[in-house]
Design an enzyme around this catalytic site. Structure first.
Site, PDB file in Angstrom:
ATOM      1  N   HIS A 178      28.971 -33.758  33.670  1.00 40.17           N
ATOM      2  CA  HIS A 178      27.895 -34.732  33.922  1.00 40.17           C
ATOM      3  C   HIS A 178      28.016 -35.818  32.847  1.00 40.17           C
ATOM      4  O   HIS A 178      28.997 -36.546  32.820  1.00 40.17           O
ATOM      5  CB  HIS A 178      26.569 -33.962  33.898  1.00 40.17           C
ATOM      6  CG  HIS A 178      25.367 -34.706  34.398  1.00 40.17           C
ATOM      7  ND1 HIS A 178      25.429 -35.931  35.023  1.00 40.17           N
ATOM      8  CD2 HIS A 178      24.042 -34.381  34.363  1.00 40.17           C
ATOM      9  CE1 HIS A 178      24.206 -36.324  35.354  1.00 40.17           C
ATOM     10  NE2 HIS A 178      23.343 -35.407  34.950  1.00 40.17           N
ATOM     11  N   HIS A 186      33.315 -38.080  42.173  1.00 39.41           N
ATOM     12  CA  HIS A 186      31.860 -38.033  42.083  1.00 39.41           C
ATOM     13  C   HIS A 186      31.343 -37.248  43.268  1.00 39.41           C
ATOM     14  O   HIS A 186      31.896 -37.332  44.358  1.00 39.41           O
ATOM     15  CB  HIS A 186      31.287 -39.465  42.100  1.00 39.41           C
ATOM     16  CG  HIS A 186      29.896 -39.546  41.603  1.00 39.41           C
ATOM     17  ND1 HIS A 186      28.809 -39.302  42.405  1.00 39.41           N
ATOM     18  CD2 HIS A 186      29.401 -39.813  40.365  1.00 39.41           C
ATOM     19  CE1 HIS A 186      27.709 -39.438  41.681  1.00 39.41           C
ATOM     20  NE2 HIS A 186      28.031 -39.731  40.439  1.00 39.41           N
ATOM     21  N   ASP A 207      31.803 -43.088  34.011  1.00 41.88           N
ATOM     22  CA  ASP A 207      32.270 -42.636  32.700  1.00 41.88           C
ATOM     23  C   ASP A 207      33.691 -43.073  32.368  1.00 41.88           C
ATOM     24  O   ASP A 207      34.130 -42.917  31.229  1.00 41.88           O
ATOM     25  CB  ASP A 207      32.208 -41.102  32.637  1.00 41.88           C
ATOM     26  CG  ASP A 207      30.776 -40.619  32.628  1.00 41.88           C
ATOM     27  OD1 ASP A 207      29.984 -41.192  31.877  1.00 41.88           O
ATOM     28  OD2 ASP A 207      30.450 -39.695  33.390  1.00 41.88           O
TER      29      ASP A 207
HETATM   30  N1  ACO Z   1      40.625 -34.832  39.088  1.00 43.55           N
HETATM   31  C1  ACO Z   1      41.415 -34.149  39.956  1.00 43.55           C
HETATM   32  N2  ACO Z   1      40.968 -33.592  41.084  1.00 43.55           N
HETATM   33  C2  ACO Z   1      39.672 -33.714  41.357  1.00 43.55           C
HETATM   34  C3  ACO Z   1      38.784 -34.407  40.511  1.00 43.55           C
HETATM   35  C4  ACO Z   1      39.311 -34.991  39.346  1.00 43.55           C
HETATM   36  N3  ACO Z   1      38.547 -35.665  38.496  1.00 43.55           N
HETATM   37  N4  ACO Z   1      37.527 -34.370  41.028  1.00 43.55           N
HETATM   38  C5  ACO Z   1      37.633 -33.676  42.167  1.00 43.55           C
HETATM   39  N5  ACO Z   1      38.928 -33.283  42.367  1.00 43.55           N
HETATM   40  C6  ACO Z   1      39.457 -32.577  43.538  1.00 43.55           C
HETATM   41  C7  ACO Z   1      39.091 -31.103  43.501  1.00 43.55           C
HETATM   42  O1  ACO Z   1      40.067 -30.333  42.833  1.00 43.55           O
HETATM   43  C8  ACO Z   1      38.991 -30.786  44.968  1.00 43.55           C
HETATM   44  O2  ACO Z   1      40.293 -30.662  45.481  1.00 43.55           O
HETATM   45  P1  ACO Z   1      40.609 -29.548  46.623  1.00 43.55           P
HETATM   46  O3  ACO Z   1      39.845 -30.020  47.819  1.00 43.55           O
HETATM   47  O4  ACO Z   1      42.089 -29.590  46.794  1.00 43.55           O
HETATM   48  O5  ACO Z   1      40.101 -28.232  46.107  1.00 43.55           O
HETATM   49  C9  ACO Z   1      38.390 -32.047  45.568  1.00 43.55           C
HETATM   50  O6  ACO Z   1      38.807 -33.111  44.691  1.00 43.55           O
HETATM   51  C10 ACO Z   1      36.876 -32.033  45.657  1.00 43.55           C
HETATM   52  O7  ACO Z   1      36.362 -31.708  44.360  1.00 43.55           O
HETATM   53  P2  ACO Z   1      35.002 -30.962  44.108  1.00 43.55           P
HETATM   54  O8  ACO Z   1      35.075 -30.267  42.790  1.00 43.55           O
HETATM   55  O9  ACO Z   1      34.634 -30.136  45.305  1.00 43.55           O
HETATM   56  O10 ACO Z   1      33.992 -32.167  44.028  1.00 43.55           O
HETATM   57  P3  ACO Z   1      32.551 -32.116  43.426  1.00 43.55           P
HETATM   58  O11 ACO Z   1      31.746 -33.072  44.210  1.00 43.55           O
HETATM   59  O12 ACO Z   1      32.052 -30.723  43.311  1.00 43.55           O
HETATM   60  O13 ACO Z   1      32.782 -32.646  41.930  1.00 43.55           O
HETATM   61  C11 ACO Z   1      32.784 -33.939  39.994  1.00 43.55           C
HETATM   62  C12 ACO Z   1      32.337 -33.847  41.455  1.00 43.55           C
HETATM   63  C13 ACO Z   1      32.213 -32.763  39.210  1.00 43.55           C
HETATM   64  C14 ACO Z   1      32.231 -35.223  39.382  1.00 43.55           C
HETATM   65  C15 ACO Z   1      34.335 -33.918  39.953  1.00 43.55           C
HETATM   66  O14 ACO Z   1      34.845 -35.031  40.655  1.00 43.55           O
HETATM   67  C16 ACO Z   1      34.876 -33.881  38.541  1.00 43.55           C
HETATM   68  O15 ACO Z   1      34.993 -32.792  37.943  1.00 43.55           O
HETATM   69  N6  ACO Z   1      35.231 -35.088  37.953  1.00 43.55           N
HETATM   70  C17 ACO Z   1      35.670 -35.138  36.592  1.00 43.55           C
HETATM   71  C18 ACO Z   1      34.470 -35.087  35.660  1.00 43.55           C
HETATM   72  C19 ACO Z   1      33.681 -36.375  35.671  1.00 43.55           C
HETATM   73  O16 ACO Z   1      34.231 -37.465  35.591  1.00 43.55           O
HETATM   74  N7  ACO Z   1      32.348 -36.226  35.725  1.00 43.55           N
HETATM   75  C20 ACO Z   1      31.430 -37.371  35.683  1.00 43.55           C
HETATM   76  C21 ACO Z   1      30.728 -37.536  36.979  1.00 43.55           C
HETATM   77  S1  ACO Z   1      29.684 -38.940  36.929  1.00 43.55           S
HETATM   78  C22 ACO Z   1      28.296 -38.385  36.138  1.00 43.55           C
HETATM   79  O17 ACO Z   1      27.952 -37.230  36.157  1.00 43.55           O
HETATM   80  C23 ACO Z   1      27.554 -39.335  35.409  1.00 43.55           C
END
Ligand code: ACO
Length: 423
Positions: free
Chosen positions: A262, A302, A358
């Site tokens: 987050h 996201h 971010d």
């Molecule tokens: N890098 C690589 N792969 C990713 C990323 C990433 N940053 N984010 C998602 N994916 C992939 C997952 O591995 C998944 O792949 P799959 O379908 O082959 O299993 C797919 O994309 C969907 O990902 P989920 O985890 O289901 O997406 P979710 O909506 O749960 O996660 C999140 C959202 C937590 C923000 C995620 O994108 C992430 O971890 N990003 C990196 C951390 C980040 O930047 N957080 C800040 C968010 S903005 C905020 O909170 C202010």
């Protein structure tokens, strides 16, 4: 086409038809079908837990509006305090209202001496400033007995003012403690962002606020002010639903924000860029992310945005304005190369993973001189108003009760207890 949905229980043949309004139908339809039936929805992926009129977000189209105003217009023309008023009251202030609001916030910037001298001085010398801020928010509430009068509008408004005004003071206090620097008292002749920068950086009489950096700080505050039902705001609402005081609820929201998925992601982005070290290492890093052997590409993806996060666009532009004053952050080239590589790679494109708020904010914070440990604190300062706007809305919402989800029990059935020694 009718705006209704009909649920059929194939076990009994019973049907229930309910209206669909704005793409939402009431979960009471499930209860009407069978009161012992529940919907399994981990992480609330498909659940609207409240009605809200504060922030509109269309993740597919990359749209963000506060009370109907596009974030781009607010970031260009408004100030954080004006946006705070808008989020809380639903309307932009008149000139007179804005003058009064600024004066009110400004007159609540000071904190009790015990907060600083006794509470913060009790932390370990290397305490993380965000951990300190989380605790300080909860501790602050203990100084105000009226904090618990949450159904008294006068008291509620007072706590809202206190929290908005004092969070920057707490944040700067936590930073200065962690650096072993003396506390700088608020200067109420300065703007909201100017006062914060002054409390952070002043050494003796030595600090000149650059108006371009002051404006950049304000823009970052505007962009982070609210983002509807994210993890932190949901924590605020869940704790607030038990009628806890707003300081305790805000401490819970700040705890949620602390996590690396987050508000902690901006810190993680800078650490990631430092680890990558050079643009030559970008392809190998992306390969590791894709293969699942490395970390995620932090600052990308996201839960709601499946398009470029509109805040990321503004932050990227603000970064260049800041770099004109501070000089370019050497990590910028790595970030640009990462973005370019990811956005032309099918792994990221097919999963609709774009830069989020971010991805570039950490680079600005670093250029402004903030250590990485302060990044989430910088997010928490403006988000305080978003939490409070939602808390206020929650208390006025007749549909709301104490948050209490149900579970899908997957443990064993009943067993006979066998005493120690007889097992
Ligand atoms: N890098 C690589 N792969 C990713 C990323 C990433 N940053 N984010 C998602 N994916 C992939 C997952 O591995 C998944 O792949 P799959 O379908 O082959 O299993 C797919 O994309 C969907 O990902 P989920 O985890 O289901 O997406 P979710 O909506 O749960 O996660 C999140 C959202 C937590 C923000 C995620 O994108 C992430 O971890 N990003 C990196 C951390 C980040 O930047 N957080 C800040 C968010 S903005 C905020 O909170 C202010």
């Amino acid at each position: 086409m009718p705006d209704t949905i009909t649920l059929i229980d194939d076990r009994t043949g019973k049907t229930v038809t309910v209206p669909i309004t704005d793409g939402v139908f009431p979960a009471t339809a499930v209860r009407d079908l069978d009161p012992s039936l529940y919907v399994y929805d981990p992480a609330y992926m498909q659940t609207a837990a409240c009605k809200s009129a504060i922030t509109y977000l269309d993740g597919e189209a990359g749209i963000l509006r506060y009370r109907g105003y596009p974030i781009e217009q607010l970031a260009e023309k408004s100030t954080y305090l004006e946006v705070a008023y808008l989020l809380l009251n639903g309307e932009l202030p008149t000139d007179a209202q804005l003058t009064q609001w600024k004066a009110d916030v400004t007159h609540h910037t000071f904190i009790h001496e015990n907060m600083r001298k006794r509470f913060v001085d009790g932390f370990h010398y290397d305490a993380h400033p965000m951990g300190m801020l989380v605790s300080s928010l909860a501790a602050l509430g203990t100084f105000y007995n009226d904090a618990k009068d949450i159904f008294d509008k006068g008291s509620r408004d007072k706590q809202i003012l206190r929290l908005i005004a004092k969070t920057p003071t707490l944040a700067a206090m936590c930073y200065r403690f962690s650096m072993g620097l003396p506390f700088v008292y608020p200067n109420n002749s300065l703007s909201f962002p100017g006062n914060f920068l002054n409390m952070m950086w002043r050494v003796g009489d030595d600090y000149e606020i650059d108006p371009r950096l002051e404006r950049a700080m304000d823009v970052l505050f505007i962009l982070h002010a609210d983002h509807e039902q994210n993890c932190g705001t949901t924590a605020m609402r869940v704790v607030g639903s038990s009628q806890a005081d707003p300081y305790s609820s805000a401490a819970a929201a700040a705890s949620a924000l602390y996590g690396p998925l987050h508000g902690g992601a901006n810190e993680a982005v800078v650490r990631m860029l430092e680890e990558i070290g050079s643009i030559d290492n970008v392809p190998a890093f992306i390969q590791e992310v894709k293969s699942g052997t490395g970390s995620r590409l932090m600052g990308f993806g996201h839960r709601v945005y499946k398009n470029y996060d509109p805040r990321a666009t503004i932050i990227k532009q603000t970064a260049y304005e800041v770099f004109e004053v501070t000089g370019k952050n050497p990590l910028l080239d790595i970030a640009l190369k990462l973005e370019e590589t990811a956005l032309s790679d099918d792994y990221f494109v097919s999963r609709k993973l774009y830069p989020n708020v971010d991805f570039y904010s950490g680079l600005i914070y670093q250029a402004l001189g903030f250590p990485t440990a302060m990044f989430t604190v910088l997010f928490a300062i403006p988000r305080t108003v978003g939490w409070l706007a939602h808390w206020q809305e929650l208390l006025a919402d007749k549909d709301q009760k104490i948050s209490r989800p149900r579970q899908w029990y997957t443990g064993v059935g009943v067993r006979d207890y066998v005493a120690v020694g007889e097992r």
